[in-house]
Enzyme design. Structure first.
Site, PDB file in Angstrom:
ATOM      1  N   ARG A  95       0.844  -1.197   0.000  1.00  0.00           N
ATOM      2  CA  ARG A  95       0.000   0.000   0.000  1.00  0.00           C
ATOM      3  C   ARG A  95       0.875   1.241   0.000  1.00  0.00           C
ATOM      4  NH1 ARG A  95      -2.898  -2.579  -1.724  1.00  0.00           N
ATOM      5  NH2 ARG A  95      -4.970  -3.323  -1.183  1.00  0.00           N
ATOM      6  N   ILE A  96       0.369   2.306  -0.646  1.00  0.00           N
ATOM      7  CA  ILE A  96       1.062   3.595  -0.612  1.00  0.00           C
ATOM      8  C   ILE A  96       0.714   4.246   0.726  1.00  0.00           C
ATOM      9  CG2 ILE A  96       1.261   5.858  -1.735  1.00  0.00           C
ATOM     10  CD1 ILE A  96       1.752   4.197  -4.029  1.00  0.00           C
ATOM     11  N   ASN A 111      12.278   0.934   2.869  1.00  0.00           N
ATOM     12  CA  ASN A 111      11.435   0.122   1.997  1.00  0.00           C
ATOM     13  C   ASN A 111      12.327  -0.808   1.188  1.00  0.00           C
ATOM     14  OD1 ASN A 111       9.074  -0.644   0.456  1.00  0.00           O
ATOM     15  ND2 ASN A 111       9.824   0.676  -1.189  1.00  0.00           N
ATOM     16  N   HIS A 113      12.610  -3.165  -2.249  1.00  0.00           N
ATOM     17  CA  HIS A 113      11.957  -3.307  -3.556  1.00  0.00           C
ATOM     18  C   HIS A 113      12.760  -4.300  -4.395  1.00  0.00           C
ATOM     19  CE1 HIS A 113       9.309  -2.026  -6.806  1.00  0.00           C
ATOM     20  NE2 HIS A 113      10.366  -2.087  -7.597  1.00  0.00           N
ATOM     21  N   GLU A 178      16.734 -13.826  -1.635  1.00  0.00           N
ATOM     22  CA  GLU A 178      17.895 -14.199  -0.814  1.00  0.00           C
ATOM     23  C   GLU A 178      18.794 -12.993  -0.557  1.00  0.00           C
ATOM     24  OE1 GLU A 178      19.524 -17.500  -2.937  1.00  0.00           O
ATOM     25  OE2 GLU A 178      18.021 -18.889  -2.136  1.00  0.00           O
TER      26      GLU A 178
HETATM   27  C1  GRF Z   1       9.839  -8.524  -1.515  1.00  0.00           C
HETATM   28  O1  GRF Z   1      10.353  -9.030  -2.724  1.00  0.00           O
HETATM   29  C2  GRF Z   1       9.949  -7.028  -1.478  1.00  0.00           C
HETATM   30  O2  GRF Z   1      11.023  -6.530  -2.206  1.00  0.00           O
HETATM   31  C3  GRF Z   1       8.648  -6.573  -2.104  1.00  0.00           C
HETATM   32  O3  GRF Z   1       7.700  -7.508  -1.664  1.00  0.00           O
HETATM   33  C4  GRF Z   1       8.334  -8.753  -1.416  1.00  0.00           C
HETATM   34  C5  GRF Z   1       7.934  -9.196  -0.049  1.00  0.00           C
HETATM   35  O4  GRF Z   1       8.325 -10.510   0.232  1.00  0.00           O
HETATM   36  N1  GRF Z   1       8.352  -5.219  -1.741  1.00  0.00           N
HETATM   37  P1  GRF Z   1       8.133 -11.107   1.698  1.00  0.00           P
HETATM   38  O5  GRF Z   1       6.702 -10.864   2.125  1.00  0.00           O
HETATM   39  O6  GRF Z   1       9.106 -10.419   2.605  1.00  0.00           O
HETATM   40  O7  GRF Z   1       8.417 -12.564   1.547  1.00  0.00           O
END
Ligand code: GRF
Length: 214
Positions: A95-96, A111, A113, A178
């Site tokens: 969510r934003i 955050n 990503h 990973e």
């Molecule tokens: C991760 O790949 C993160 O970069 C993205 O959402 C995914 C979350 O994975 N924002 P998890 O719930 O931590 O397994």
């Protein structure tokens, strides 16, 4: 060691990054502890991860707040304040966050990503888009979250992940994950030990202080 910084973690999905943070926090020298986990949906597996570790966790779906994201974010903020949270970590939060919430934590929301930002910013399909675009290298980014463009905040840490011809979304996502499990706890530790120095859009990682001589 000095007191560990209480962090609040926002989650939506499987919670493997949350698990990595909790794993890291087992080390008594890790400078943060997870004070509260908030999910935006009750079905988030990340809630089970939190409960498995005995960490307080709550689901606050937007629907419970008249569908108003700002009102829901106020509740998250209130809960984080009660828990003494200093740093917010979006660990797979889809969510934003409202401007009001972001303003409450200047340079204090991390955050993660699953791409080398600014490539494949925004949305939850960065891994799919990297594969479809045919890039040879993708990866992951930990950034500071701020108002405006999605995933536009300053970059704290990045790791590259090569894309193999044999990759599908699942295998590539796994290898990116990973690297995220290493990067996110490292970024949290750097933040909590005041080793991130912001200069505009660039973040300098300060060296660890030399151990005091005896
Ligand atoms: C991760 O790949 C993160 O970069 C993205 O959402 C995914 C979350 O994975 N924002 P998890 O719930 O931590 O397994």
């Amino acid at each position: 060691m000095s007191e560990r910084a209480p962090i609040g973690v926002l989650v939506s999905g499987t919670g493997t990054n949350l698990d990595a943070l909790l794993q890291a926090a087992r080390d008594p020298d890790f400078p943060a502890r997870v004070a509260l986990v908030v999910a935006n949906r009750r079905s988030a597996h990340a809630l089970d991860v939190a409960l498995g570790w005995g960490v307080p966790a709550v689901a606050l779906p937007q629907a419970d707040f008249g569908g108003d994201a700002t009102v829901r974010d106020r509740e998250i903020h209130a809960r984080f304040q009660d828990a003494g949270v200093r740093l917010v970590v979006c660990a797979g939060y889809d969510r934003i966050l409202s401007d009001e919430f972001i303003d409450a934590y200047p340079d204090a929301i991390l955050n993660v990503h699953p791409s080398l930002l600014p490539a494949f910013a925004g949305g939850m399909d960065a891994v799919e888009r990297a594969l479809a675009r045919g890039v040879r290298v993708t990866g992951c980014t930990v950034q500071l979250l701020e108002r405006g463009e999605a995933d536009g905040g300053p970059i704290v840490l990045q790791a590259a992940v090569p894309v193999e011809m044999e990759d599908d979304v699942e295998t590539l996502r796994r290898r990116i994950h990973e690297r995220e499990w290493e990067l996110l706890p490292r970024a949290v530790a750097l933040w909590c030990t005041d080793r991130l120095q912001r200069d505009g859009n660039r973040i300098r990682v300060l060296p660890a202080p030399a151990p005091a001589s005896v």
